[in-house]
Motif scaffolding. Structure first.
Motif, PDB file in Angstrom:
ATOM      1  N   PHE A  61       0.256   4.360  11.030  1.00 37.23           N
ATOM      2  CA  PHE A  61      -0.202   5.091   9.846  1.00 37.23           C
ATOM      3  C   PHE A  61       0.977   5.411   8.937  1.00 37.23           C
ATOM      4  CE2 PHE A  61      -3.428   5.834  12.967  1.00 37.23           C
ATOM      5  CZ  PHE A  61      -4.618   6.026  12.274  1.00 37.23           C
ATOM      6  N   ASP A  62       0.803   5.157   7.665  1.00 35.46           N
ATOM      7  CA  ASP A  62       1.710   5.730   6.684  1.00 35.46           C
ATOM      8  C   ASP A  62       1.500   7.239   6.712  1.00 35.46           C
ATOM      9  OD1 ASP A  62       3.369   5.929   4.230  1.00 35.46           O
ATOM     10  OD2 ASP A  62       1.444   6.397   3.286  1.00 35.46           O
ATOM     11  N   ASN A  63       2.476   8.002   6.194  1.00 34.07           N
ATOM     12  CA  ASN A  63       2.314   9.464   6.167  1.00 34.07           C
ATOM     13  C   ASN A  63       1.977   9.983   4.770  1.00 34.07           C
ATOM     14  OD1 ASN A  63       2.417  12.159   7.250  1.00 34.07           O
ATOM     15  ND2 ASN A  63       4.381  12.379   6.208  1.00 34.07           N
ATOM     16  N   ASP A  64       2.905   9.838   3.820  1.00 35.45           N
ATOM     17  CA  ASP A  64       2.695  10.392   2.474  1.00 35.45           C
ATOM     18  C   ASP A  64       1.513   9.722   1.792  1.00 35.45           C
ATOM     19  OD1 ASP A  64       4.991  12.186   2.397  1.00 35.45           O
ATOM     20  OD2 ASP A  64       6.210  10.380   2.380  1.00 35.45           O
ATOM     21  N   GLY A  65       0.504  10.509   1.470  1.00 28.51           N
ATOM     22  CA  GLY A  65      -0.674   9.981   0.790  1.00 28.51           C
ATOM     23  C   GLY A  65      -1.702   9.373   1.716  1.00 28.51           C
ATOM     24  N   THR A  66      -1.344   9.216   3.012  1.00 26.12           N
ATOM     25  CA  THR A  66      -2.292   8.692   3.994  1.00 26.12           C
ATOM     26  C   THR A  66      -2.699   9.774   4.984  1.00 26.12           C
ATOM     27  OG1 THR A  66      -1.369   6.455   3.803  1.00 26.12           O
ATOM     28  CG2 THR A  66      -2.679   6.926   5.770  1.00 26.12           C
ATOM     29  N   LEU A  67      -1.748  10.557   5.437  1.00 27.77           N
ATOM     30  CA  LEU A  67      -2.045  11.648   6.363  1.00 27.77           C
ATOM     31  C   LEU A  67      -1.964  13.015   5.698  1.00 27.77           C
ATOM     32  CD1 LEU A  67      -0.206  10.457   9.609  1.00 27.77           C
ATOM     33  CD2 LEU A  67      -2.612  10.164   8.990  1.00 27.77           C
ATOM     34  N   TRP A  68      -1.141  13.129   4.643  1.00 24.69           N
ATOM     35  CA  TRP A  68      -1.089  14.386   3.884  1.00 24.69           C
ATOM     36  C   TRP A  68      -0.827  14.076   2.427  1.00 24.69           C
ATOM     37  CZ3 TRP A  68       3.748  17.954   5.056  1.00 24.69           C
ATOM     38  CH2 TRP A  68       4.924  17.291   4.756  1.00 24.69           C
ATOM     39  N   THR A  69      -0.947  15.090   1.592  1.00 23.06           N
ATOM     40  CA  THR A  69      -0.880  14.879   0.154  1.00 23.06           C
ATOM     41  C   THR A  69       0.523  14.472  -0.298  1.00 23.06           C
ATOM     42  OG1 THR A  69      -1.494  15.873  -1.969  1.00 23.06           O
ATOM     43  CG2 THR A  69      -0.348  17.286  -0.410  1.00 23.06           C
ATOM     44  N   GLU A  70       0.597  13.681  -1.368  1.00 24.95           N
ATOM     45  CA  GLU A  70       1.886  13.239  -1.897  1.00 24.95           C
ATOM     46  C   GLU A  70       2.025  13.523  -3.393  1.00 24.95           C
ATOM     47  OE1 GLU A  70       2.186   9.000  -1.412  1.00 24.95           O
ATOM     48  OE2 GLU A  70       0.360   8.605  -2.567  1.00 24.95           O
ATOM     49  N   GLN A  71       1.104  14.263  -3.943  1.00 26.21           N
ATOM     50  CA  GLN A  71       1.148  14.617  -5.360  1.00 26.21           C
ATOM     51  C   GLN A  71       1.399  16.123  -5.506  1.00 26.21           C
ATOM     52  OE1 GLN A  71       1.047  12.542  -7.892  1.00 26.21           O
ATOM     53  NE2 GLN A  71       0.391  10.659  -6.898  1.00 26.21           N
ATOM     54  N   PRO A  72       2.052  16.583  -6.558  1.00 23.09           N
ATOM     55  CA  PRO A  72       2.610  15.823  -7.681  1.00 23.09           C
ATOM     56  C   PRO A  72       3.931  15.141  -7.372  1.00 23.09           C
ATOM     57  CG  PRO A  72       3.050  18.136  -7.987  1.00 23.09           C
ATOM     58  CD  PRO A  72       2.201  18.034  -6.759  1.00 23.09           C
ATOM     59  N   ALA A  73       4.459  15.341  -6.137  1.00 21.01           N
ATOM     60  CA  ALA A  73       5.671  14.663  -5.698  1.00 21.01           C
ATOM     61  C   ALA A  73       5.675  14.655  -4.176  1.00 21.01           C
ATOM     62  CB  ALA A  73       6.926  15.368  -6.231  1.00 21.01           C
ATOM     63  N   TYR A  74       6.440  13.718  -3.601  1.00 17.06           N
ATOM     64  CA  TYR A  74       6.561  13.679  -2.150  1.00 17.06           C
ATOM     65  C   TYR A  74       7.083  15.022  -1.639  1.00 17.06           C
ATOM     66  CZ  TYR A  74       6.298   8.606  -2.857  1.00 17.06           C
ATOM     67  OH  TYR A  74       5.896   7.348  -3.215  1.00 17.06           O
ATOM     68  N   VAL A  75       6.526  15.492  -0.540  1.00 16.13           N
ATOM     69  CA  VAL A  75       6.898  16.806  -0.018  1.00 16.13           C
ATOM     70  C   VAL A  75       8.382  16.853   0.330  1.00 16.13           C
ATOM     71  CG1 VAL A  75       6.470  18.500   1.805  1.00 16.13           C
ATOM     72  CG2 VAL A  75       4.562  17.194   0.828  1.00 16.13           C
ATOM     73  N   LEU A 132      -6.575   3.921   1.926  1.00 10.71           N
ATOM     74  CA  LEU A 132      -7.174   5.144   1.410  1.00 10.71           C
ATOM     75  C   LEU A 132      -6.991   5.150  -0.101  1.00 10.71           C
ATOM     76  CD1 LEU A 132      -8.428   7.955   1.611  1.00 10.71           C
ATOM     77  CD2 LEU A 132      -6.143   8.868   2.091  1.00 10.71           C
ATOM     78  N   HIS A 133      -8.098   5.319  -0.825  1.00  8.27           N
ATOM     79  CA  HIS A 133      -8.055   5.339  -2.289  1.00  8.27           C
ATOM     80  C   HIS A 133      -8.221   6.776  -2.772  1.00  8.27           C
ATOM     81  CE1 HIS A 133      -9.765   3.702  -6.352  1.00  8.27           C
ATOM     82  NE2 HIS A 133      -8.507   4.099  -6.452  1.00  8.27           N
ATOM     83  N   HIS A 134      -7.211   7.264  -3.471  1.00  8.22           N
ATOM     84  CA  HIS A 134      -7.262   8.620  -4.024  1.00  8.22           C
ATOM     85  C   HIS A 134      -8.038   8.591  -5.344  1.00  8.22           C
ATOM     86  CE1 HIS A 134      -4.284  10.471  -1.247  1.00  8.22           C
ATOM     87  NE2 HIS A 134      -3.931   9.205  -1.104  1.00  8.22           N
ATOM     88  N   ASP A 135      -9.281   8.990  -5.271  1.00  5.26           N
ATOM     89  CA  ASP A 135     -10.152   8.940  -6.450  1.00  5.26           C
ATOM     90  C   ASP A 135     -10.939  10.240  -6.608  1.00  5.26           C
ATOM     91  OD1 ASP A 135     -11.788   8.688  -4.257  1.00  5.26           O
ATOM     92  OD2 ASP A 135     -12.818   6.869  -4.925  1.00  5.26           O
ATOM     93  N   ASP A 136     -10.347  11.333  -6.104  1.00  7.33           N
ATOM     94  CA  ASP A 136     -11.042  12.615  -6.120  1.00  7.33           C
ATOM     95  C   ASP A 136     -10.173  13.667  -6.806  1.00  7.33           C
ATOM     96  OD1 ASP A 136     -12.433  14.972  -5.590  1.00  7.33           O
ATOM     97  OD2 ASP A 136     -13.126  14.269  -3.626  1.00  7.33           O
ATOM     98  N   ALA A 137     -10.238  13.702  -8.133  1.00 11.12           N
ATOM     99  CA  ALA A 137      -9.408  14.629  -8.899  1.00 11.12           C
ATOM    100  C   ALA A 137      -9.811  16.081  -8.682  1.00 11.12           C
ATOM    101  CB  ALA A 137      -9.482  14.289 -10.385  1.00 11.12           C
ATOM    102  N   GLU A 138     -11.045  16.309  -8.301  1.00 11.31           N
ATOM    103  CA  GLU A 138     -11.527  17.684  -8.129  1.00 11.31           C
ATOM    104  C   GLU A 138     -11.002  18.300  -6.838  1.00 11.31           C
ATOM    105  OE1 GLU A 138     -15.753  20.133  -7.703  1.00 11.31           O
ATOM    106  OE2 GLU A 138     -15.728  18.089  -8.497  1.00 11.31           O
ATOM    107  N   ARG A 139     -11.110  17.573  -5.732  1.00 10.50           N
ATOM    108  CA  ARG A 139     -10.703  18.145  -4.447  1.00 10.50           C
ATOM    109  C   ARG A 139      -9.256  17.835  -4.082  1.00 10.50           C
ATOM    110  NH1 ARG A 139     -15.040  16.399  -0.088  1.00 10.50           N
ATOM    111  NH2 ARG A 139     -14.528  14.344  -0.962  1.00 10.50           N
ATOM    112  N   SER A 192     -12.909   5.558   0.102  1.00  9.61           N
ATOM    113  CA  SER A 192     -12.949   6.395  -1.088  1.00  9.61           C
ATOM    114  C   SER A 192     -12.918   7.860  -0.671  1.00  9.61           C
ATOM    115  CB  SER A 192     -14.223   6.123  -1.893  1.00  9.61           C
ATOM    116  OG  SER A 192     -14.468   7.149  -2.835  1.00  9.61           O
ATOM    117  N   MET A 193     -11.860   8.568  -1.094  1.00  9.49           N
ATOM    118  CA  MET A 193     -11.786   9.997  -0.782  1.00  9.49           C
ATOM    119  C   MET A 193     -12.989  10.735  -1.363  1.00  9.49           C
ATOM    120  SD  MET A 193      -8.697  12.684  -1.628  1.00  9.49           S
ATOM    121  CE  MET A 193      -7.581  11.983  -0.422  1.00  9.49           C
ATOM    122  N   LYS A 194     -13.402  10.341  -2.551  1.00 14.06           N
ATOM    123  CA  LYS A 194     -14.499  11.024  -3.235  1.00 14.06           C
ATOM    124  C   LYS A 194     -15.847  10.743  -2.585  1.00 14.06           C
ATOM    125  CE  LYS A 194     -16.409  11.719  -7.879  1.00 14.06           C
ATOM    126  NZ  LYS A 194     -16.267  11.373  -9.323  1.00 14.06           N
TER     127      LYS A 194
END
Length: 291
Positions: A25-39, A242-249, A278-280
């Protein structure tokens, strides 16, 4: 679940013995959030700000000037050279034990600017469930990430159930020396040794695991070579994006993102028929309930 059933059912033509059930598994953006920048980048920026009083010249030197003025465009403009300068300034001279303590303490107090939660709570609940499900079916789960190995190891076991020896990431140079107290220690040199991203991910898998994984999960073009590599294996395999397509959550981004860009990988997934989550649409929950 169909894939897991096929590879775990004895007598099946697709059966894979437990010792060969490797999932990466990748980590950033796959297991935890990576926006607005890498942790990890946020951690390094906070380290630079904390050290700044000891380095008055940084006020006029990039990328430090940009960090102190919260001008991330100026920081980004310095490219990889700037990131290496940040890494060197933040880590050089620290023992590996001191670095572990620094990361652990930072994660206890740092909060994400949008969600106001600790970063270790901004992991993805469906991915936690997937990791547990795979391990319950005899899989060994690894992280293969562009993030720093030393940055991830202090917290991933408690957060993901993945032990530190199953964390493969970017590494920097470390030197062994005897301290004045007569005790041995490892000193971080602040020089990047290996960046575990893109084409280097399959290299790292071969170097540190020594077995071809049968499952890979990523979210960006930096993960594409890993997915291509795993999908080429002779045994039944499964690779997913994993496609990040959920701007609300969480966030919605792909082809134009500065962090976690998914462009060529999205096209390749559609071309090969790899599942794109799709995350959404596919996730009832994004983050675990607040602790």
């Amino acid at each position: 679940m169909s894939f897991v059933q096929k590879v775990t059912q004895q007598g099946s033509a697709d059966y894979v013995p437990p010792e060969e059930r490797i999932a990466v598994f990748d980590n950033d953006g796959t297991l935890w959030t990576e926006q607005p920048a890498y942790v990890q980048l946020v951690y390094l920026i906070d380290r630079i700000k904390a050290l700044a009083p000891q380095h008055p010249a940084w006020k006029n030197q990039q990328p430090f000037k940009g960090i102190l003025e919260n001008d991330m465009h100026a920081v980004a403009a310095t490219g990889n050279q700037g990131l290496m300068a940040i890494e060197h300034a933040a880590d050089a001279g620290m023992t590996t034990d001191d670095f572990k303590t620094s990361v652990t303490q930072w994660l206890q107090t740092a909060r994400d600017p949008r969600f106001k939660r600790p970063y270790t709570e901004l992991v993805y609940q469906p991915m936690l469930e997937l990791l547990s499900y795979l391990r319950a079916n005899g899989f060994k789960t690894y992280i293969v990430s562009g993030g720093g190995t030393d940055f991830m190891r202090p917290w991933v076991e408690k957060t993901y159930g993945i032990p530190p020896e199953q964390v493969i990431g970017s590494t920097d140079q470390v030197k062994f020396e005897m301290g004045k107290d007569g005790k041995p220690r490892l000193i971080k040199q602040g020089v990047i040794n290996f960046i575990d991203d893109g084409d280097n991910k399959p290299v790292a898998i071969n170097r540190y695991i020594g077995r071809m994984p049968i499952l890979a999960f990523g979210n960006s073009d930096g993960d594409l070579p890993m997915l291509q590599y795993v999908s080429s294996g002779s045994k039944t395999n499964l690779v997913l994006y994993l496609h990040h397509d959920d701007a609300e959550r969480e966030y919605a981004y792909d082809r134009q993102s500065a962090f976690g860009r998914l462009d060529k990988g999205l096209d390749e997934a559609h071309r090969h028929g790899w599942p794109v989550v799709s995350m959404k649409k596919d996730w009832n929950t994004v983050f675990p309930a607040s602790q």
